[in-house]
Motif scaffolding. Structure first.
Motif, PDB file in Angstrom:
ATOM      1  N   LEU A 195      23.146 -54.350  29.619  1.00 46.97           N
ATOM      2  CA  LEU A 195      22.813 -52.914  29.573  1.00 46.97           C
ATOM      3  C   LEU A 195      21.783 -52.563  30.359  1.00 46.97           C
ATOM      4  CD1 LEU A 195      23.265 -49.811  28.854  1.00 46.97           C
ATOM      5  CD2 LEU A 195      21.986 -50.411  26.639  1.00 46.97           C
ATOM      6  N   MET A 210      27.904 -48.379  31.232  1.00 45.08           N
ATOM      7  CA  MET A 210      26.814 -48.434  32.308  1.00 45.08           C
ATOM      8  C   MET A 210      27.218 -49.179  33.612  1.00 45.08           C
ATOM      9  SD  MET A 210      23.839 -47.355  32.959  1.00 45.08           S
ATOM     10  CE  MET A 210      23.234 -46.980  31.470  1.00 45.08           C
ATOM     11  N   THR A 211      27.966 -50.269  33.313  1.00 45.36           N
ATOM     12  CA  THR A 211      28.430 -51.135  34.602  1.00 45.36           C
ATOM     13  C   THR A 211      29.688 -50.107  35.015  1.00 45.36           C
ATOM     14  OG1 THR A 211      30.162 -52.247  33.182  1.00 45.36           O
ATOM     15  CG2 THR A 211      28.030 -53.272  33.555  1.00 45.36           C
ATOM     16  N   ALA A 219      28.676 -59.122  29.937  1.00 41.88           N
ATOM     17  CA  ALA A 219      28.917 -58.440  28.942  1.00 41.88           C
ATOM     18  C   ALA A 219      30.212 -58.710  28.326  1.00 41.88           C
ATOM     19  CB  ALA A 219      29.040 -57.095  29.280  1.00 41.88           C
ATOM     20  N   ILE A 268      26.690 -42.787  26.150  1.00 42.08           N
ATOM     21  CA  ILE A 268      27.921 -43.044  26.675  1.00 42.08           C
ATOM     22  C   ILE A 268      28.671 -42.134  27.234  1.00 42.08           C
ATOM     23  CG2 ILE A 268      30.004 -44.050  25.661  1.00 42.08           C
ATOM     24  CD1 ILE A 268      28.428 -45.480  23.731  1.00 42.08           C
ATOM     25  N   CYS A 286      16.992 -43.041  25.043  1.00 44.39           N
ATOM     26  CA  CYS A 286      18.454 -42.832  25.768  1.00 44.39           C
ATOM     27  C   CYS A 286      19.115 -41.500  25.500  1.00 44.39           C
ATOM     28  CB  CYS A 286      19.411 -43.960  25.166  1.00 44.39           C
ATOM     29  SG  CYS A 286      18.696 -45.645  25.438  1.00 44.39           S
ATOM     30  N   LEU A 306      26.839 -50.695  20.913  1.00 46.43           N
ATOM     31  CA  LEU A 306      26.101 -51.023  22.048  1.00 46.43           C
ATOM     32  C   LEU A 306      26.875 -51.814  23.164  1.00 46.43           C
ATOM     33  CD1 LEU A 306      23.057 -51.395  23.107  1.00 46.43           C
ATOM     34  CD2 LEU A 306      23.011 -53.363  21.905  1.00 46.43           C
ATOM     35  N   ALA A 327      22.466 -55.535  24.780  1.00 45.93           N
ATOM     36  CA  ALA A 327      21.235 -54.832  25.489  1.00 45.93           C
ATOM     37  C   ALA A 327      20.856 -55.397  26.690  1.00 45.93           C
ATOM     38  CB  ALA A 327      20.000 -54.434  24.483  1.00 45.93           C
ATOM     39  N   LEU A 334      15.586 -50.265  29.748  1.00 47.79           N
ATOM     40  CA  LEU A 334      16.656 -49.096  29.886  1.00 47.79           C
ATOM     41  C   LEU A 334      15.957 -47.770  30.177  1.00 47.79           C
ATOM     42  CD1 LEU A 334      19.714 -48.621  30.088  1.00 47.79           C
ATOM     43  CD2 LEU A 334      19.415 -48.133  27.606  1.00 47.79           C
ATOM     44  N   PHE A 356      28.517 -49.158  25.373  1.00 52.73           N
ATOM     45  CA  PHE A 356      27.386 -48.767  26.172  1.00 52.73           C
ATOM     46  C   PHE A 356      26.835 -49.464  27.231  1.00 52.73           C
ATOM     47  CE2 PHE A 356      22.555 -46.800  25.897  1.00 52.73           C
ATOM     48  CZ  PHE A 356      22.774 -46.023  27.129  1.00 52.73           C
ATOM     49  N   ALA A 357      27.016 -50.767  27.165  1.00 52.16           N
ATOM     50  CA  ALA A 357      26.869 -51.904  28.172  1.00 52.16           C
ATOM     51  C   ALA A 357      27.928 -51.933  29.258  1.00 52.16           C
ATOM     52  CB  ALA A 357      26.464 -53.228  27.820  1.00 52.16           C
TER      53      ALA A 357
END
Length: 404
Positions: A117, A196-197, A159, A262, A336, A189, A114, A21, A192-193
């Motif tokens: 992500l 990101m999508t 996810a 995020i 990050c 987490l 993760a 990442l 966050f994933a």
């Protein structure tokens, strides 16, 4: 016993996906040079033709910046993909072990997020590579947007499936989730994933000229971003309560700053959606809207950066996992926030301060603020190479500590 050839990375955990990442995020920081310094009239992002034109006709400083940017993008996307492949290979082996069974029956099951992500970041990085290095891509880009949305939808499905497995297990039976061990922001987490999508899903909203593509991109990214925000809010509240009772888990202390990336990706998602509303649906935003959004995000990010750094210093995290004999895959989480801060500063400066007319582009104030973004970027580049050497080079007398 001879341990001279043992690498900390040999004791694998899903958090090593963060080693993929980080380089992906650094590629984005280099793309910011092209995004805001290379003229691209009439288009939301610069492409190969704009970059070549600027490199041919621009002055020496611009040529140097472009050369640095394309080199950085190529190098860090290569590292991103290399580390992703390595992690996917190790994950397939890890699933056959008792450690995997133990992980998916503990709080640490969310570490598996993760993987989506990192996958989402690689899709984003791949799109940047296409824009920068593929001639004529913009001529067929409308055909690529649906494919990109399908890719992000598949990552989102992975996810949600992993989140469903975790929540289904801990919510169906009481006493499974260890609240006392929830004393960090590690449970953010999944948020966050999803975020990101969401930011990747929002890209066609900012770039496409086909109303249906823009509309689908906006709807799906809003849904993903909303769920990510809701999950982050609930997870942060429950975790903060546990931290007040039990203190912050030392090894997971870097997660206190996970709010920073995020917010960066959610902020970029929002700006992409607003751009789509303006260009496709004739719903223009105010001149200062981006300034208000990015300033608000930066204020929150600074708070969590200060909080995280305070706790890290008080707990002597660096002495334990960066300078000492211990190692933790979770140390890659330190990359990050710095990357996200650099990117958000670039948006705050260019889409906020410059667009609102508060500072002149390429003036003294501009470069003063931009130097902060570049300083954060450089620090994270150094940190990535430092961590890679520490975790992937053979080291003597070092104990690898499994992440909690």
């Amino acid at each position: 016993m001879n341990t001279s050839h043992h690498r900390p990375a040999d004791t694998w955990s899903p958090l090593y996906f963060l080693a993929s990442l980080g380089p992906g995020g650094l590629a984005v920081t280099f793309f910011m040079f092209l995004m805001f310094w290379v003229p691209h009239p009439g288009q939301p992002v610069p492409v190969f033709e704009h970059i070549m034109s600027a490199f041919t006709s621009g002055g020496l400083p611009l040529k140097a910046a472009i050369l640095l940017a394309v080199t950085g993008i190529a190098g860090f996307v290569f590292l991103n993909i290399k580390m992703l492949i390595w992690n996917l290979t190790r994950f397939s082996q890890f699933r056959k072990t008792e450690s995997y069974t133990k992980l998916v029956n503990s709080n640490g099951e969310t570490q598996l997020l993760a993987m989506p992500l990192a996958l989402a970041m690689t899709v984003n990085a791949g799109f940047i590579v296409g824009l920068v290095f593929v001639p004529g891509l913009w001529g067929v880009v409308e055909y690529l947007f649906p494919l990109a949305m399908i890719a992000f939808a598949l990552v989102a499905y992975l996810a949600f499936r992993q989140i469903g497995n975790f929540l289904g297990r801990v919510l169906s039976d009481g006493g499974i989730f260890d609240v006392s061990a929830n004393n960090s922001f590690a449970q953010l987490l999944p948020a966050f994933a999803l975020s990101m999508t969401a930011v990747g899903m929002a890209a066609p909203a900012a770039m496409s000229t086909v109303p249906l593509t823009v509309g689908v991109s906006m709807i799906l990214s809003i849904m993903l971003g909303t769920v990510a925000g809701l999950y982050a809010l609930v997870a942060a509240i429950t975790a903060f309560n546990s931290m007040l009772h039990h203190g912050t888990a030392k090894e997971s202390a870097p997660t206190l700053m996970i709010v920073v990336p995020i917010l960066t990706v959610i902020g970029i998602m929002t700006m992409r959606q607003e751009h789509g509303l303006h260009t496709t649906f004739a719903a223009p935003s105010g001149v200062a809207d981006n300034l208000l959004l990015t300033t608000t995000i930066l204020a929150i990010q600074i708070v969590f950066l200060a909080l995280g750094l305070l706790v890290l210093r008080r707990q002597k995290y660096a002495d334990a996992y960066l300078r000492g004999n211990g190692n933790s895959a979770g140390a890659y989480a330190l990359v990050c926030p710095g990357v996200a801060l650099s990117v958000m500063l670039q948006f705050w400066i260019n889409k906020g301060l410059v667009s609102a007319g508060l500072i002149a582009k390429f003036g003294i104030a501009y470069w003063s603020f931009t130097s902060l973004a570049i300083a954060s970027q450089v620090a994270m580049i150094v940190l990535v190479f430092f961590l890679n050497h520490r975790h992937f080079a053979g080291r003597a007398r070092m104990q690898s500590v499994p992440a909690e």
